[in-house]
Design an enzyme around this catalytic site. Structure first.
Site, PDB file in Angstrom:
ATOM      1  N   THR A   7      -4.601  -8.959   0.166  1.00 32.86           N
ATOM      2  CA  THR A   7      -4.223  -8.773  -1.013  1.00 32.86           C
ATOM      3  C   THR A   7      -4.936  -9.815  -2.238  1.00 32.86           C
ATOM      4  O   THR A   7      -4.960 -11.168  -1.739  1.00 32.86           O
ATOM      5  CB  THR A   7      -2.675  -9.004  -1.206  1.00 32.86           C
ATOM      6  OG1 THR A   7      -2.131  -8.580  -2.428  1.00 32.86           O
ATOM      7  CG2 THR A   7      -2.193 -10.152  -0.367  1.00 32.86           C
ATOM      8  N   HIS A  29       5.774  -0.647  -3.051  1.00 32.53           N
ATOM      9  CA  HIS A  29       5.091   0.042  -3.983  1.00 32.53           C
ATOM     10  C   HIS A  29       5.225   1.516  -3.876  1.00 32.53           C
ATOM     11  O   HIS A  29       4.654   2.281  -4.738  1.00 32.53           O
ATOM     12  CB  HIS A  29       3.744  -0.294  -4.591  1.00 32.53           C
ATOM     13  CG  HIS A  29       3.809  -1.633  -4.991  1.00 32.53           C
ATOM     14  ND1 HIS A  29       2.762  -2.432  -5.125  1.00 32.53           N
ATOM     15  CD2 HIS A  29       4.789  -2.551  -5.290  1.00 32.53           C
ATOM     16  CE1 HIS A  29       2.886  -3.659  -5.294  1.00 32.53           C
ATOM     17  NE2 HIS A  29       4.129  -3.751  -5.576  1.00 32.53           N
ATOM     18  N   ASN A  61       0.815  -1.432   0.151  1.00 30.58           N
ATOM     19  CA  ASN A  61       0.126   0.168  -0.093  1.00 30.58           C
ATOM     20  C   ASN A  61       0.898   1.565  -0.033  1.00 30.58           C
ATOM     21  O   ASN A  61       2.071   1.243   0.730  1.00 30.58           O
ATOM     22  CB  ASN A  61      -0.815  -0.049   1.386  1.00 30.58           C
ATOM     23  CG  ASN A  61      -1.786  -1.065   0.868  1.00 30.58           C
ATOM     24  OD1 ASN A  61      -2.044  -1.836  -0.142  1.00 30.58           O
ATOM     25  ND2 ASN A  61      -2.731  -1.244   2.415  1.00 30.58           N
TER      26      ASN A  61
HETATM   27  C1  BJW Z   1     -10.107  -7.392   1.881  1.00 32.29           C
HETATM   28  C2  BJW Z   1     -11.131  -6.593   2.651  1.00 32.29           C
HETATM   29  C3  BJW Z   1     -11.104  -6.322   3.808  1.00 32.29           C
HETATM   30  C4  BJW Z   1     -11.554  -6.607   0.263  1.00 32.29           C
HETATM   31  N1  BJW Z   1     -10.376  -6.988   4.611  1.00 32.29           N
HETATM   32  N2  BJW Z   1      -9.345  -8.124   2.671  1.00 32.29           N
HETATM   33  C5  BJW Z   1       4.961 -12.458 -13.249  1.00 32.29           C
HETATM   34  C6  BJW Z   1       3.943 -12.941 -13.671  1.00 32.29           C
HETATM   35  C7  BJW Z   1       3.000 -12.071 -14.270  1.00 32.29           C
HETATM   36  C8  BJW Z   1       3.186 -10.534 -14.393  1.00 32.29           C
HETATM   37  C9  BJW Z   1       4.357 -10.241 -13.786  1.00 32.29           C
HETATM   38  C10 BJW Z   1       5.086 -11.134 -13.215  1.00 32.29           C
HETATM   39  N3  BJW Z   1       6.417 -10.238 -12.744  1.00 32.29           N
HETATM   40  C11 BJW Z   1       6.138  -9.145 -12.985  1.00 32.29           C
HETATM   41  C12 BJW Z   1       4.919  -8.898 -13.719  1.00 32.29           C
HETATM   42  C13 BJW Z   1       4.288  -7.637 -14.146  1.00 32.29           C
HETATM   43  C14 BJW Z   1       3.631  -6.733 -13.415  1.00 32.29           C
HETATM   44  C15 BJW Z   1       2.675  -7.676 -12.766  1.00 32.29           C
HETATM   45  O1  BJW Z   1       2.649  -8.139 -11.540  1.00 32.29           O
HETATM   46  N4  BJW Z   1       1.429  -7.759 -13.490  1.00 32.29           N
HETATM   47  C16 BJW Z   1       0.249  -8.546 -13.219  1.00 32.29           C
HETATM   48  C17 BJW Z   1      -0.809  -7.556 -12.552  1.00 32.29           C
HETATM   49  C18 BJW Z   1      -0.472  -9.295 -14.158  1.00 32.29           C
HETATM   50  N5  BJW Z   1       4.497  -6.277 -12.274  1.00 32.29           N
HETATM   51  C19 BJW Z   1       5.366  -5.068 -12.267  1.00 32.29           C
HETATM   52  O2  BJW Z   1       5.287  -4.678 -13.263  1.00 32.29           O
HETATM   53  C20 BJW Z   1       6.173  -5.026 -10.944  1.00 32.29           C
HETATM   54  N6  BJW Z   1       7.241  -4.575 -11.667  1.00 32.29           N
HETATM   55  C21 BJW Z   1       8.160  -5.496 -11.883  1.00 32.29           C
HETATM   56  O3  BJW Z   1       8.052  -6.723 -12.259  1.00 32.29           O
HETATM   57  O4  BJW Z   1       9.458  -5.012 -12.367  1.00 32.29           O
HETATM   58  C22 BJW Z   1      10.501  -5.845 -13.121  1.00 32.29           C
HETATM   59  C23 BJW Z   1      11.453  -5.105 -13.678  1.00 32.29           C
HETATM   60  C24 BJW Z   1      12.661  -5.357 -13.218  1.00 32.29           C
HETATM   61  C25 BJW Z   1      13.761  -4.794 -13.563  1.00 32.29           C
HETATM   62  C26 BJW Z   1      13.581  -3.441 -14.346  1.00 32.29           C
HETATM   63  C27 BJW Z   1      12.616  -3.310 -14.865  1.00 32.29           C
HETATM   64  C28 BJW Z   1      11.387  -3.986 -14.511  1.00 32.29           C
HETATM   65  C29 BJW Z   1       5.609  -3.482 -10.533  1.00 32.29           C
HETATM   66  C30 BJW Z   1       4.138  -3.547  -9.905  1.00 32.29           C
HETATM   67  C31 BJW Z   1       3.760  -2.188  -9.339  1.00 32.29           C
HETATM   68  C32 BJW Z   1       2.272  -2.448  -8.813  1.00 32.29           C
HETATM   69  N7  BJW Z   1       2.008  -1.241  -8.617  1.00 32.29           N
HETATM   70  C33 BJW Z   1       0.617  -0.931  -8.047  1.00 32.29           C
HETATM   71  C34 BJW Z   1       0.352   0.611  -8.437  1.00 32.29           C
HETATM   72  C35 BJW Z   1      -1.043   1.093  -8.709  1.00 32.29           C
HETATM   73  C36 BJW Z   1      -1.047   2.792  -8.552  1.00 32.29           C
HETATM   74  C37 BJW Z   1      -0.982   3.357  -7.273  1.00 32.29           C
HETATM   75  O5  BJW Z   1      -1.040   2.507  -5.958  1.00 32.29           O
HETATM   76  O6  BJW Z   1      -0.883   4.298  -7.000  1.00 32.29           O
HETATM   77  O7  BJW Z   1       0.428  -1.261  -6.839  1.00 32.29           O
HETATM   78  S1  BJW Z   1      -0.835  -1.864  -8.863  1.00 32.29           S
HETATM   79  C38 BJW Z   1      -1.709  -2.100  -7.673  1.00 32.29           C
HETATM   80  O8  BJW Z   1      -1.812  -3.369  -7.376  1.00 32.29           O
HETATM   81  C39 BJW Z   1      -1.104  -1.641  -6.582  1.00 32.29           C
HETATM   82  C40 BJW Z   1      -1.240  -2.572  -5.444  1.00 32.29           C
HETATM   83  O9  BJW Z   1      -0.179  -2.311  -4.318  1.00 32.29           O
HETATM   84  C41 BJW Z   1      -1.087  -3.869  -6.156  1.00 32.29           C
HETATM   85  C42 BJW Z   1      -1.506  -5.158  -5.568  1.00 32.29           C
HETATM   86  O10 BJW Z   1      -2.941  -5.041  -5.364  1.00 32.29           O
HETATM   87  P1  BJW Z   1      -3.502  -5.353  -3.969  1.00 32.29           P
HETATM   88  O11 BJW Z   1      -3.128  -4.693  -2.675  1.00 32.29           O
HETATM   89  O12 BJW Z   1      -3.450  -6.881  -3.836  1.00 32.29           O
HETATM   90  O13 BJW Z   1      -5.173  -5.011  -3.964  1.00 32.29           O
HETATM   91  P2  BJW Z   1      -6.261  -5.647  -4.985  1.00 32.29           P
HETATM   92  O14 BJW Z   1      -7.196  -4.662  -5.011  1.00 32.29           O
HETATM   93  O15 BJW Z   1      -5.930  -6.437  -6.197  1.00 32.29           O
HETATM   94  O16 BJW Z   1      -7.014  -6.635  -3.956  1.00 32.29           O
HETATM   95  C43 BJW Z   1      -7.342  -6.316  -2.769  1.00 32.29           C
HETATM   96  C44 BJW Z   1      -7.766  -7.769  -1.717  1.00 32.29           C
HETATM   97  O17 BJW Z   1      -8.429  -7.354  -0.598  1.00 32.29           O
HETATM   98  C45 BJW Z   1      -8.930  -8.701  -2.660  1.00 32.29           C
HETATM   99  O18 BJW Z   1      -8.375  -9.841  -2.684  1.00 32.29           O
HETATM  100  C46 BJW Z   1     -10.265  -8.312  -1.720  1.00 32.29           C
HETATM  101  O19 BJW Z   1     -10.876  -9.598  -1.442  1.00 32.29           O
HETATM  102  C47 BJW Z   1      -9.396  -8.041  -0.448  1.00 32.29           C
HETATM  103  N8  BJW Z   1     -10.068  -7.298   0.474  1.00 32.29           N
HETATM  104  N9  BJW Z   1     -11.856  -6.020   1.352  1.00 32.29           N
HETATM  105  C48 BJW Z   1      -9.492  -7.967   3.978  1.00 32.29           C
HETATM  106  N10 BJW Z   1     -11.898  -5.854   4.393  1.00 32.29           N
END
Ligand code: BJW
Ligand code: ZN
Length: 241
Positions: free
Chosen positions: A185, A116, A99
């Site tokens: 997450t 992040h 977050n």
């Molecule tokens: C509750 C609840 C309650 C509800 N109690 N729970 C391998 C495989 C596939 C793809 C990739 C891979 N490796 C890398 C990638 C690419 C990419 C990626 O992962 N893509 C996938 C989406 C397909 N990753 C990247 O690009 C990363 N960088 C990278 O790999 O760099 C490599 C590199 C190396 C060297 C040079 C150059 C590059 C970077 C990832 C950055 C993610 N950034 C964000 C920023 C958004 C903007 C912002 O915040 O301003 O981060 S994306 C967004 O998703 C944000 C979050 O931190 C992140 C994760 O989301 P999160 O926290 O899990 O939220 P949700 O909404 O998905 O889920 C919420 C959950 O809560 C749900 O399960 C609900 O059920 C639950 N919930 N209420 C408890 N009350």
């Protein structure tokens, strides 16, 4: 199930906690995926990338301005407080968060590994200077650096590497802990999600707290189905009694 999780945490020498947007849902901050995850008609994947910013910096900054306003009004909830309490009582507890909202800091957590970035920090796209900025709303969009360059949020976007020191600390916390508690997450964003199988492969018990099933639910040691705001205080209370 919660009593088994409590026993594991109580007996653990090293604990790691990884949180995602779900931990802040009960503070009124929309998560990225699922209901309420869209802003206008955009998904995070459409806006949180260097390409999206290059194409339309004003649009990306409007999204951040909107989110900054929501985050500024939000308060830490019982889940953030329970985590901070656990960290105070157990010095051997590392907090890793995806977050950017700063609610763990405001609840009193320390030494947080922010994978992040931070929504309250900016970085210059020209000179790479970084600075805090808590203005809500921003007086002009896109904001500027003192050097005249355009500022961007100091947040890790898709396709960008995580801060190397923070990432290696998170990896080593996951690989050395006895228990990894995964809270709110969807476990679909990498490399953060890879900490879960890494911890398990290194012998840790993995406990998931989430009201919904996720791609890792089938491979964790214990799934606690429910909201973080209900489960975390209950866990902390029984561990610390
Ligand atoms: C509750 C609840 C309650 C509800 N109690 N729970 C391998 C495989 C596939 C793809 C990739 C891979 N490796 C890398 C990638 C690419 C990419 C990626 O992962 N893509 C996938 C989406 C397909 N990753 C990247 O690009 C990363 N960088 C990278 O790999 O760099 C490599 C590199 C190396 C060297 C040079 C150059 C590059 C970077 C990832 C950055 C993610 N950034 C964000 C920023 C958004 C903007 C912002 O915040 O301003 O981060 S994306 C967004 O998703 C944000 C979050 O931190 C992140 C994760 O989301 P999160 O926290 O899990 O939220 P949700 O909404 O998905 O889920 C919420 C959950 O809560 C749900 O399960 C609900 O059920 C639950 N919930 N209420 C408890 N009350
Ligand atoms: Zn600059």
């Amino acid at each position: 199930m919660i009593s088994t999780a409590t026993d594991w945490i109580r007996n653990a020498k090293l604990i790691a906690i990884m949180t995602g947007a779900g931990v802040s849902a009960e503070s009124g901050i929309p998560a990225f995926r699922g209901a309420g995850g869209l802003w206008r008609s955009f998904r995070a994947e459409d806006l949180a990338s260097p390409q999206a910013f290059a194409r339309d910096p004003k649009l990306v900054w409007e999204w951040y301005d909107w989110r900054r306003e929501i985050v500024a009004k939000a308060e830490p909830n019982p889940a953030h407080h329970a985590i901070a309490l656990l960290q105070k009582a157990r010095r051997d507890c590392t907090l890793i968060t995806q977050n950017v909202d700063g609610l763990h800091d405001r609840a009193g957590s320390v030494a947080i590994l922010k994978l992040h970035g931070d929504i309250w920090r900016m970085r210059c796209t020209r000179c790479a200077a970084e600075w805090p900025d808590r203005r809500v709303p921003l007086p002009s969009i896109p904001p500027k650096c003192q050097c005249g360059g355009m500022a961007r949020p100091a947040i890790v976007w898709f396709g960008e590497p995580l801060p190397p020191g923070i990432w290696s600390s998170a990896e080593s916390a996951a690989e050395t802990c006895d228990v990894l508690l995964v809270v709110g997450t969807s476990a679909v964003v990498y490399p953060a999600a890879s900490l879960i199988p890494s911890a398990r492969a290194a012998g840790a018990k993995v406990i998931e707290v989430n009201p919904e099933e996720t791609p890792v639910s089938g491979s964790v040691d214990c799934s606690l189905r429910g909201s973080a705001g209900a489960i975390l205080p209950e866990l902390a209370e029984s561990i610390l009694q």
